[in-house]
Write an enzyme that holds these catalytic residues in place. Structure first.
Site, PDB file in Angstrom:
ATOM      1  N   LYS A  21       0.858  -1.207   0.000  1.00 46.10           N
ATOM      2  CA  LYS A  21       0.000   0.000   0.000  1.00 46.10           C
ATOM      3  C   LYS A  21       0.881   1.240   0.000  1.00 46.10           C
ATOM      4  CE  LYS A  21       0.557   1.184   4.629  1.00 46.10           C
ATOM      5  NZ  LYS A  21       1.317   2.328   5.111  1.00 46.10           N
ATOM      6  N   PRO A 115       9.286  -4.542   0.392  1.00 49.12           N
ATOM      7  CA  PRO A 115      10.355  -4.262   1.355  1.00 49.12           C
ATOM      8  C   PRO A 115       9.805  -4.063   2.768  1.00 49.12           C
ATOM      9  CG  PRO A 115      10.147  -2.469  -0.257  1.00 49.12           C
ATOM     10  CD  PRO A 115       9.210  -3.556  -0.690  1.00 49.12           C
ATOM     11  N   ALA A 118       9.223  -0.183   5.412  1.00 44.77           N
ATOM     12  CA  ALA A 118       9.235   0.786   4.324  1.00 44.77           C
ATOM     13  C   ALA A 118       8.025   1.700   4.378  1.00 44.77           C
ATOM     14  CB  ALA A 118       9.253   0.042   2.984  1.00 44.77           C
ATOM     15  N   GLY A 119       7.024   1.355   5.204  1.00 43.64           N
ATOM     16  CA  GLY A 119       5.763   2.105   5.203  1.00 43.64           C
ATOM     17  C   GLY A 119       4.848   1.631   4.094  1.00 43.64           C
ATOM     18  N   GLY A 122       3.732  -4.213   4.149  1.00 49.78           N
ATOM     19  CA  GLY A 122       3.989  -5.617   3.786  1.00 49.78           C
ATOM     20  C   GLY A 122       3.569  -6.604   4.867  1.00 49.78           C
ATOM     21  N   ASP A 157      -3.350  -1.313  10.774  1.00 51.03           N
ATOM     22  CA  ASP A 157      -3.647  -1.128   9.351  1.00 51.03           C
ATOM     23  C   ASP A 157      -3.908  -2.451   8.615  1.00 51.03           C
ATOM     24  OD1 ASP A 157      -1.046  -1.931   9.252  1.00 51.03           O
ATOM     25  OD2 ASP A 157      -0.274  -0.188   8.170  1.00 51.03           O
TER      26      ASP A 157
END
Ligand code: C5P
Length: 348
Positions: A21, A115, A118-119, A122, A157
């Site tokens: 995302k 990754p 990474a924000g 994942g 999230d």
């Protein structure tokens, strides 16, 4: 995320495709009494997928519950002893089994391409995929809504990945309102090998106490961005895109600011951080525009093999699997920032 039956393995095997995302808007509205932060964020799923597959135990094996990484050896935790904490895939499968009153079974195999730290969501996407996959494979058959509320117990999230596309997420991130009617959006993403822990990023913010706003007020900014995107005012939309983490994290890690400045110089439409970083992205007019920006970004960077740590190896696999990623390094000989650059688009 979507599931497919994997008949090459066995008729009862399943594979889930877990997307990454990007946060096109992320505003921290304040720190709540429960220690979490109240958010207003617009998230979109993009075409970079981890895959999680499940296969039943072989006939001669006892019914067992196993988890593997494929290929083995990346930095993703497979048990509670790992630095990054317990693996969310295992936690998700165990939570569903407990809830349904069954014994978890079969082998889960996770192939990482997104990754980590990474924000890009994942770990959360993998957890959502594990809930959906186990739900199907074990014949539990809970509706998505029930899986999404289980997901909220595992991480703020994770429910987003049950929204089925772009969504405005509020509360601590778990309250999702799906957004329809967005055009396909194209991006360039750059990920330096700098890991940012979400927990630490929130702690660094030192946000003021959250004051509840009149109903609907908090949604106005994200909603305005949605309207601009819906009407394809993409250039104008970039002015409405922002992320509360960006300044704080870039102050903490100045080389990230350099990378962001470079991205902004290359694409006049700008660039921003996703989640709590450390990946940045740039919205582009089209796939061609994204390829052009990615090419220019790479031309400022030195090419270098991308194999210095387990995390890098993990990204390296995404390079080859996706075919659109380039291995790059930024900076002088003694002072390098490495970054991986690729193009992607929304999937919904
Ligand atoms: O919910 P999740 O487990 O993903 O959150 C990890 C950590 O990030 C939390 O323990 C909390 O410290 C922080 N967090 C927060 N506010 C949010 C989401 C997460 O402070 N809305």
């Amino acid at each position: 995320m979507f599931l497919s039956r994997d008949c090459t393995e066995s008729p009862q095997s399943w594979t889930a495709f877990a997307p990454a995302k990007l946060n096109l808007f992320l505003e921290i509205l304040g720190k709540r009494d429960d220690g979490f932060h109240e958010l207003d964020t617009l998230m979109v799923p993009v075409r970079l997928f981890d895959t999680l597959s499940w296969s039943p135990a072989a006939e001669h094996e006892a019914e067992s519950f196993r988890f593997h990484m494929a290929p083995a050896g990346s930095d993703i935790p497979t048990d509670d002893s790992n630095l990054l904490g317990s693996n969310l895939v295992i936690q998700a499968a165990e939570l569903l089994a407990r809830e349904a009153g069954i014994t978890p079974c079969g082998t889960f195999t996770l192939t990482k391409r997104i990754p980590i730290q990474a924000g890009m969501g994942g770990g959360s996407s993998d957890a959502a995929a594990a809930l959906a996959l186990a739900n199907r494979a074990w014949g539990v058959n809970y509706p998505h809504q029930r899986l999404a509320s289980l997901a909220a117990r595992l991480g703020s999230d994770i429910p987003f990945f049950f929204a089925g596309g772009p969504a405005i997420c509020q509360g601590r991130g778990q309250r999702t309102s799906p957004v329809t009617g967005l055009p396909k959006l194209h991006f360039v993403v750059v990920k330096p090998p700098v890991a940012v822990s979400t927990r630490e990023a929130f702690a660094t913010l030192q946000a003021p106490a959250y004051q509840e706003l009149p109903t609907g007020k908090a949604t106005l900014h994200a909603q305005r961005l949605v309207e601009l995107l819906r009407t394809k005012n993409l250039c104008l939309a970039t002015y409405a895109m922002r992320n509360s983490f960006e300044r704080v994290i870039c102050n903490l890690k100045p080389r990230l600011q350099e990378l962001l400045d470079l991205l902004r110089r290359i694409n006049p439409w700008g660039g921003m951080m996703t989640g709590s970083g450390s990946a940045f992205f740039s919205l582009c007019r089209s796939a061609n525009h994204a390829n052009h920006v990615a090419g220019r970004l790479r031309s400022y960077l030195d090419w270098k093999p991308w194999n210095e740590s387990g995390m890098n190896r993990c990204i390296d696999r995404s390079v080859h699997a996706q075919g659109t990623v380039s291995e790059t390094a930024l900076g002088g000989a003694h002072d390098r920032i490495h970054g991986t650059v690729w193009t992607t688009s929304t999937c919904h």
